[in-house]
Design a protein around this motif. Structure first.
Motif, PDB file in Angstrom:
ATOM      1  N   ALA A 170       0.640  -1.414  -0.399  1.00 33.03           N
ATOM      2  CA  ALA A 170      -0.170  -0.143   0.139  1.00 33.03           C
ATOM      3  C   ALA A 170       0.815   1.416   0.176  1.00 33.03           C
ATOM      4  N   VAL A 171       0.122   2.587  -0.662  1.00 33.19           N
ATOM      5  CA  VAL A 171       1.101   3.611  -0.968  1.00 33.19           C
ATOM      6  C   VAL A 171       0.383   4.289  -0.115  1.00 33.19           C
ATOM      7  N   ALA A 172       0.762   5.340   0.724  1.00 25.35           N
ATOM      8  CA  ALA A 172      -1.255   5.496   2.245  1.00 25.35           C
ATOM      9  C   ALA A 172      -0.216   6.816   2.708  1.00 25.35           C
ATOM     10  N   VAL A 173      -0.854   7.394   3.342  1.00 23.98           N
ATOM     11  CA  VAL A 173      -0.418   9.184   3.991  1.00 23.98           C
ATOM     12  C   VAL A 173      -1.018   8.530   5.818  1.00 23.98           C
ATOM     13  N   VAL A 174       0.684   8.292   6.590  1.00 24.78           N
ATOM     14  CA  VAL A 174       0.879   8.028   7.351  1.00 24.78           C
ATOM     15  C   VAL A 174       1.799   9.050   8.110  1.00 24.78           C
TER      16      VAL A 174
END
Length: 239
Positions: A170-174
């Motif tokens: 996953a590519v996610a905003v963290v």
């Protein structure tokens, strides 16, 4: 291929007429089939969100998952996976975009967040630090910050290699939590022991034991000593 992906993202943003973007999307699918295996399909977002919501508070209590950008699902075996995604110019500067890799099985053990050892991850053609076959880190990993590897517009994430288990990528905003409350530590409970018969107890010998003031994990002096509720060892570790 990069041009086609840019056109594909333009279609998603409704820059073309419906009659035109159908042909463009078909061409994009045909070309991507030449670069990736047929199993390079987007993961089910609900499954990805469920897995991430499980591992984040358990293994990354100081991080906060904000939103999912794109994801892939890898199955056991050799594979070449690719996903494209679009980064808008109005992205807030404080937001951190990370690569998250989690094994779908055995979420109860920390090995589920270890990067697959025979798989290389690339973003826009460049290897992700500590997630390639030339700079692989063993053991559990934090989500990798790939913000500086991205550019405004179309971007590509790739995974190439042999997967020994099923994974979600996953590519996610963290982002970091602004405040973090450490869990309250409970009092130590003495493990329940079963008394042995007299004939067996005569055979038990207990010698001297030494307990170090250094934590066996961090090798630093213990400030707050803790141990598991059922642990029978004398040695403590630091919190």
């Amino acid at each position: 291929m990069v041009l086609i992906i840019s056109c594909k993202n333009a279609c998603k943003n409704k820059w073309f007429q419906p009659s035109d973007y159908i042909d463009i999307l078909r061409m994009a699918d045909e070309l991507s089939g030449s670069f990736c295996t047929n199993s390079s399909e987007p993961a089910n977002d609900s499954t990805v969100l469920e897995i991430i919501s499980t591992v984040m508070p358990r293994y990354y209590p100081k991080l906060k998952f904000d939103r999912l950008i794109t994801s892939l699902e890898a199955k056991v075996g050799y594979d070449i996976l690719m996903a494209d995604f679009f980064i808008h110019r109005n992205l807030p500067k404080h937001e951190k975009i990370c690569l998250v890799v989690v094994q779908k099985e055995n979420l109860d053990v920390s090995s589920c967040i270890a990067s697959p050892q025979h798989v290389s991850f690339l973003v826009n053609g460049k290897g992700v630090d500590k997630r390639t076959n030339v700079s692989m880190e063993t053991g559990p990993q934090f989500p990798t910050d790939i913000t500086k590897m991205l550019k405004y517009g179309a971007n590509i994430v790739q995974a190439v290699g042999y997967f020994t288990a099923n994974y979600i990528i996953a590519v996610a905003v963290v982002n970091n939590l602004m405040s973090f409350d450490a869990p309250k530590l409970g009092d130590y409970a003495q493990p329940v022991t079963t008394d042995l018969p007299d004939s067996d107890s005569d055979m038990l010998l207990e010698g001297p034991s030494r307990v170090s003031l250094k934590c066996p994990i961090s090798f630093r002096r213990v400030q707050t000593p803790v141990k598991g509720r059922l642990c029978k060892h004398h040695q403590l570790h630091g919190y």
